[in-house]
Design an enzyme around this catalytic site. Structure first.
Site, PDB file in Angstrom:
ATOM      1  N   LYS A  47      -7.162 -12.185   5.501  1.00 32.85           N
ATOM      2  CA  LYS A  47      -8.563 -12.634   5.467  1.00 32.85           C
ATOM      3  C   LYS A  47      -8.816 -13.488   4.219  1.00 32.85           C
ATOM      4  O   LYS A  47      -9.913 -13.998   4.026  1.00 32.85           O
ATOM      5  CB  LYS A  47      -9.507 -11.424   5.415  1.00 32.85           C
ATOM      6  CG  LYS A  47      -9.327 -10.444   6.556  1.00 32.85           C
ATOM      7  CD  LYS A  47     -10.562 -10.389   7.427  1.00 32.85           C
ATOM      8  CE  LYS A  47     -10.446  -9.479   8.609  1.00 32.85           C
ATOM      9  NZ  LYS A  47      -9.278  -9.638   9.448  1.00 32.85           N
ATOM     10  N   THR A  98       0.971 -11.322  -1.311  1.00 30.10           N
ATOM     11  CA  THR A  98       0.779 -10.048  -0.620  1.00 30.10           C
ATOM     12  C   THR A  98       2.124  -9.535  -0.117  1.00 30.10           C
ATOM     13  O   THR A  98       3.176 -10.057  -0.468  1.00 30.10           O
ATOM     14  CB  THR A  98      -0.328 -10.185   0.463  1.00 30.10           C
ATOM     15  OG1 THR A  98      -0.604  -8.901   0.983  1.00 30.10           O
ATOM     16  CG2 THR A  98       0.072 -11.123   1.600  1.00 30.10           C
ATOM     17  N   LYS A 123       4.806  -8.586  -3.581  1.00 31.90           N
ATOM     18  CA  LYS A 123       4.035  -8.296  -4.798  1.00 31.90           C
ATOM     19  C   LYS A 123       4.862  -7.768  -5.977  1.00 31.90           C
ATOM     20  O   LYS A 123       4.515  -7.985  -7.127  1.00 31.90           O
ATOM     21  CB  LYS A 123       2.973  -7.240  -4.482  1.00 31.90           C
ATOM     22  CG  LYS A 123       1.785  -7.750  -3.740  1.00 31.90           C
ATOM     23  CD  LYS A 123       0.798  -6.614  -3.599  1.00 31.90           C
ATOM     24  CE  LYS A 123      -0.441  -7.048  -2.888  1.00 31.90           C
ATOM     25  NZ  LYS A 123      -1.516  -6.073  -3.038  1.00 31.90           N
ATOM     26  N   ASN A 144      -0.577  -9.775  -7.735  1.00 36.44           N
ATOM     27  CA  ASN A 144      -1.195 -10.322  -6.509  1.00 36.44           C
ATOM     28  C   ASN A 144      -1.837 -11.677  -6.752  1.00 36.44           C
ATOM     29  O   ASN A 144      -2.324 -12.303  -5.817  1.00 36.44           O
ATOM     30  CB  ASN A 144      -2.213  -9.339  -5.910  1.00 36.44           C
ATOM     31  CG  ASN A 144      -3.553  -9.417  -6.608  1.00 36.44           C
ATOM     32  OD1 ASN A 144      -3.627  -9.707  -7.794  1.00 36.44           O
ATOM     33  ND2 ASN A 144      -4.622  -9.181  -5.877  1.00 36.44           N
ATOM     34  N   GLY A 175      -1.663   9.590  -1.058  1.00 30.68           N
ATOM     35  CA  GLY A 175      -0.678   8.511  -0.967  1.00 30.68           C
ATOM     36  C   GLY A 175      -0.139   8.162  -2.341  1.00 30.68           C
ATOM     37  O   GLY A 175      -0.871   8.239  -3.342  1.00 30.68           O
ATOM     38  N   ALA A 176       1.130   7.805  -2.376  1.00 33.24           N
ATOM     39  CA  ALA A 176       1.753   7.478  -3.662  1.00 33.24           C
ATOM     40  C   ALA A 176       2.650   6.249  -3.530  1.00 33.24           C
ATOM     41  O   ALA A 176       3.718   6.165  -4.129  1.00 33.24           O
ATOM     42  CB  ALA A 176       2.544   8.679  -4.175  1.00 33.24           C
ATOM     43  N   GLY A 220       2.574   1.678  -3.171  1.00 36.15           N
ATOM     44  CA  GLY A 220       2.103   0.568  -3.996  1.00 36.15           C
ATOM     45  C   GLY A 220       0.587   0.505  -4.101  1.00 36.15           C
ATOM     46  O   GLY A 220       0.043   0.195  -5.166  1.00 36.15           O
ATOM     47  N   MET A 251      -8.738   2.721   1.949  1.00 37.77           N
ATOM     48  CA  MET A 251      -8.434   1.404   1.388  1.00 37.77           C
ATOM     49  C   MET A 251      -8.041   0.401   2.464  1.00 37.77           C
ATOM     50  O   MET A 251      -8.024  -0.804   2.224  1.00 37.77           O
ATOM     51  CB  MET A 251      -7.328   1.518   0.334  1.00 37.77           C
ATOM     52  CG  MET A 251      -7.797   2.220  -0.925  1.00 37.77           C
ATOM     53  SD  MET A 251      -6.452   2.527  -2.083  1.00 37.77           S
ATOM     54  CE  MET A 251      -6.094   0.872  -2.652  1.00 37.77           C
TER      55      MET A 251
HETATM   56  P1  ATR Z   1       1.958   0.633   0.153  1.00 43.56           P
HETATM   57  O1  ATR Z   1       2.744  -0.179  -0.810  1.00 43.56           O
HETATM   58  O2  ATR Z   1       1.137  -0.203   1.098  1.00 43.56           O
HETATM   59  O3  ATR Z   1       1.185   1.751  -0.451  1.00 43.56           O
HETATM   60  P2  ATR Z   1       4.226   2.271   0.835  1.00 43.56           P
HETATM   61  O4  ATR Z   1       4.814   2.093  -0.506  1.00 43.56           O
HETATM   62  O5  ATR Z   1       5.117   2.206   2.033  1.00 43.56           O
HETATM   63  O6  ATR Z   1       3.074   1.244   1.150  1.00 43.56           O
HETATM   64  O7  ATR Z   1       3.456   3.661   0.831  1.00 43.56           O
HETATM   65  C1  ATR Z   1       2.822   4.116   1.939  1.00 43.56           C
HETATM   66  C2  ATR Z   1       2.133   5.441   1.592  1.00 43.56           C
HETATM   67  O8  ATR Z   1       1.502   5.914   2.769  1.00 43.56           O
HETATM   68  C3  ATR Z   1       3.086   6.520   1.141  1.00 43.56           C
HETATM   69  O9  ATR Z   1       2.412   7.367   0.249  1.00 43.56           O
HETATM   70  C4  ATR Z   1       3.375   7.248   2.463  1.00 43.56           C
HETATM   71  O10 ATR Z   1       3.797   8.568   2.324  1.00 43.56           O
HETATM   72  P3  ATR Z   1       5.354   8.901   2.058  1.00 43.56           P
HETATM   73  O11 ATR Z   1       5.610   8.580   0.620  1.00 43.56           O
HETATM   74  O12 ATR Z   1       5.481  10.335   2.374  1.00 43.56           O
HETATM   75  O13 ATR Z   1       6.130   8.018   3.000  1.00 43.56           O
HETATM   76  C5  ATR Z   1       2.011   7.200   3.073  1.00 43.56           C
HETATM   77  N1  ATR Z   1       1.996   7.359   4.535  1.00 43.56           N
HETATM   78  C6  ATR Z   1       2.307   6.460   5.481  1.00 43.56           C
HETATM   79  N2  ATR Z   1       2.119   6.974   6.721  1.00 43.56           N
HETATM   80  C7  ATR Z   1       1.664   8.226   6.538  1.00 43.56           C
HETATM   81  C8  ATR Z   1       1.264   9.284   7.429  1.00 43.56           C
HETATM   82  N3  ATR Z   1       1.307   9.129   8.750  1.00 43.56           N
HETATM   83  N4  ATR Z   1       0.836  10.444   6.889  1.00 43.56           N
HETATM   84  C9  ATR Z   1       0.787  10.607   5.560  1.00 43.56           C
HETATM   85  N5  ATR Z   1       1.147   9.649   4.665  1.00 43.56           N
HETATM   86  C10 ATR Z   1       1.575   8.480   5.146  1.00 43.56           C
END
Ligand code: ATR
Length: 274
Positions: free
Chosen positions: A21, A67, A71, A92, A132-133, A135, A219
């Site tokens: 977008k 993106t 990144k 970014n 979530g942990a 990026g 987010m």
């Molecule tokens: P980004 O950089 O966009 O944050 P990423 O590094 O792939 O993407 O991280 C995705 C996050 O979403 C991670 O915290 C992932 O959990 P895991 O570390 O256990 O993989 C979380 N995530 C993705 N799908 C999920 C789901 N269905 N339930 C819970 N957590 C999810």
């Protein structure tokens, strides 16, 4: 021979990029201020993106957004990197300065905080839960700690939450908590930074942590409610947000870096997303 751009050009690089977008938002900003500038999207190749971004600047490109999935991979392209980009571990925004040097910045975290402030849904000393942990999570922790919030971080793969909380503990109060231990903690704001909503999934947190006054923020942004937003509403939250405001605010901070003007957010939401 390199063909130079005729207009002042800005671009977002990603792969895939069709969903972005950013052109819509930035071209609206340009229109708002009567700038004869243009913002385009470029699908960069996964192997040669560094060359492609370099060429973009050689042709006269003035600034770029970066993106997924690039990144974390463009640090070597920059002559200077801002503190917030260094701490986030990702870039970014790129700006080409008059002396030819390239600055790498990250406006995701400050964009997120700006959106929370815009909606008046954040206060110092708030207890935040970040789910979530990856990026996305890494990008927002530093500004939130600096603002004075207490962060609890949880993740499906718990080890990753532990690593982040350890890394960021020098900046403020942050601790990692297992999904199953979240009950009993009072959260003012729950942030879903996972990519679960993309595939209509949910992180398996207990609904007990959601109260009427709990603010819930996904987010992720899509045209309809995300699975996380519906879940939070169903269990009683009256304050549910998606990531569109964050997207606009991070764009606004990039725009500010390039043009020294902070664009009108209310107008942007009114004309583009209502
Ligand atoms: P980004 O950089 O966009 O944050 P990423 O590094 O792939 O993407 O991280 C995705 C996050 O979403 C991670 O915290 C992932 O959990 P895991 O570390 O256990 O993989 C979380 N995530 C993705 N799908 C999920 C789901 N269905 N339930 C819970 N957590 C999810």
């Amino acid at each position: 021979m390199i063909h130079l751009y005729k207009k002042e050009i800005y671009a977002v690089f990603g792969n895939p990029i069709h969903h972005s977008k950013s052109p819509k938002i930035h071209n609206f900003f340009f229109k708002l201020y009567n700038f004869k500038k243009k913002y385009i999207k470029i699908c960069a190749s996964k192997n040669f993106f560094l060359d492609e971004i370099t060429l973009f600047f050689k042709k006269g490109g003035k600034g770029a957004n970066i993106t997924l999935p690039f990144k974390e991979k463009i640090f070597s392209l920059c002559n200077n990197i801002t503190k917030r980009a260094t701490i986030a571990g990702s870039i970014n925004t790129l700006k080409k300065c008059n002396d030819g040097k390239i600055i790498g910045d990250n406006t995701d975290g400050i964009g997120f905080l700006s959106d929370l402030l815009f909606h008046n849904i954040i206060k110092k000393n708030f207890n935040l839960l970040i789910i979530g942990a990856g990026g996305a999570s890494r990008g927002i922790i530093y500004p939130l700690l600096k603002f004075g919030c207490n962060i609890f971080i949880t993740n499906r793969t718990f080890k990753k939450a532990q690593i982040l909380s350890k890394e960021f503990s020098k900046f403020g109060n942050i601790e990692s908590v297992f999904y199953k231990n979240l009950r009993g903690i009072n959260f003012d704001l729950i942030i879903n930074s996972t990519s679960a909503s993309i595939s209509n999934e949910l992180p398996l947190i207990s609904y007990n942590i959601i109260k009427k006054k709990t603010i819930c923020y996904d987010m992720f942004y899509m045209n309809k409610k995300t699975s996380f937003m519906s879940f939070c509403e169903f269990y009683g939250s009256k304050n549910v947000y998606n990531g569109i405001g964050m997207l606009i605010h991070q764009a606004a901070h990039s725009f500010f870096l390039w043009n020294k003007i902070f664009p009108d957010i209310k107008k942007t939401i009114k004309y583009l997303f209502k």
